[in-house]
Design a protein around this motif. Structure first.
Motif, short mmCIF file in Angstrom:
data_model
loop_
_atom_site.label_atom_id
_atom_site.label_comp_id
_atom_site.label_asym_id
_atom_site.label_seq_id
_atom_site.Cartn_x
_atom_site.Cartn_y
_atom_site.Cartn_z
N VAL A 121 -1.01 27.79 6.56
CA VAL A 121 -1.10 26.32 6.66
C VAL A 121 -0.11 25.68 5.68
CG1 VAL A 121 -2.58 24.30 6.28
CG2 VAL A 121 -3.47 26.29 7.50
N LEU A 122 -0.05 26.19 4.46
CA LEU A 122 0.87 25.66 3.46
C LEU A 122 2.32 25.83 3.91
CD1 LEU A 122 1.31 24.35 0.73
CD2 LEU A 122 1.08 26.60 -0.32
N ALA A 123 2.67 26.99 4.45
CA ALA A 123 4.03 27.22 4.94
C ALA A 123 4.38 26.28 6.09
CB ALA A 123 4.19 28.68 5.38
N GLU A 124 3.44 26.08 7.00
CA GLU A 124 3.67 25.16 8.12
C GLU A 124 3.83 23.72 7.63
OE1 GLU A 124 4.23 25.66 11.43
OE2 GLU A 124 4.32 27.79 10.91
N ALA A 129 7.27 19.14 6.85
CA ALA A 129 7.80 18.10 5.95
C ALA A 129 9.32 18.20 5.89
CB ALA A 129 7.19 18.25 4.56
N GLY A 130 9.83 19.41 5.66
CA GLY A 130 11.27 19.60 5.55
C GLY A 130 12.03 19.24 6.81
N SER A 131 11.48 19.58 7.97
CA SER A 131 12.20 19.30 9.22
C SER A 131 12.29 17.81 9.52
CB SER A 131 11.54 20.05 10.38
OG SER A 131 10.28 19.49 10.69
N HIS A 132 11.44 17.02 8.89
CA HIS A 132 11.47 15.56 9.08
C HIS A 132 12.05 14.84 7.86
CE1 HIS A 132 9.30 15.56 12.88
NE2 HIS A 132 8.55 16.52 12.36
N GLY A 133 12.60 15.61 6.91
CA GLY A 133 13.21 15.01 5.73
C GLY A 133 12.22 14.55 4.68
N PHE A 134 10.97 15.01 4.77
CA PHE A 134 9.95 14.63 3.80
C PHE A 134 9.95 15.63 2.65
CE2 PHE A 134 8.67 12.18 7.30
CZ PHE A 134 7.65 11.32 6.97
#
Length: 156
Positions: A121-124, A129-134
């Motif tokens: 869950v943490l990895a997902e 977050a990263g794929s959306h620039g968060f």
């Protein structure tokens, strides 16, 4: 944003200095609520009503309205974490950086709440977050289910 409690600074000490910085004081009622959470430890999730009932059973005189205000204050100071349930209920737990990214299994029948950790869950969460620039701050998943007792009651 205030930092959550660390192992080296007791929450009561942190609360006293943080309140002083806000021009407020550590009232006996605030101390009683925080002390209750320190006694029960991490992983216990209580509603305001449960906090109030436990304090009354310990002969601590604190009104329910004071408990609500204190829980909101301690949550805003990140000494407690608030878990908002989909059914409108709220539960509180002692905040800890060592136990930050954990998840909750919540019974929709009785409100029983169990914690679990999941690297997946943490990895997902990090990936999403990263794929959306968060920038990920914390990753918390609330799973709604029926505990064994409530599930048995449904089938009866």
């Amino acid at each position: 944003m205030p930092e959550a409690s660390t192992a080296s600074t007791p929450p009561a000490t942190e609360l006293r200095s943080s309140l002083h910085g806000r021009g407020q004081r550590l009232t006996p009622q605030r101390q009683k609520v925080l002390s209750l959470f320190e006694r029960i430890g991490e992983g216990s999730h209580l509603s305001a009503e449960e906090v109030h009932q436990r304090l009354l059973r310990a002969d601590e005189r604190v009104s329910l309205a004071t408990v609500y205000r204190t829980l909101r204050l301690l949550s805003s100071m990140e000494l407690l974490r608030e878990l908002e349930l989909p059914e409108g209920g709220r539960r509180f737990e002692l905040a800890s950086d060592a136990h930050r990214d954990h998840h909750h299994l919540v019974c929709v029948g009785c409100g029983r709440t169990e914690e679990f950790e999941s690297a997946v869950v943490l990895a997902e969460g990090r990936q999403a977050a990263g794929s959306h620039g968060f920038r990920l701050i914390e990753c918390v998943l609330n799973v709604r289910a029926l505990c064994p007792r409530c599930a048995a009651g449904e089938s009866a």
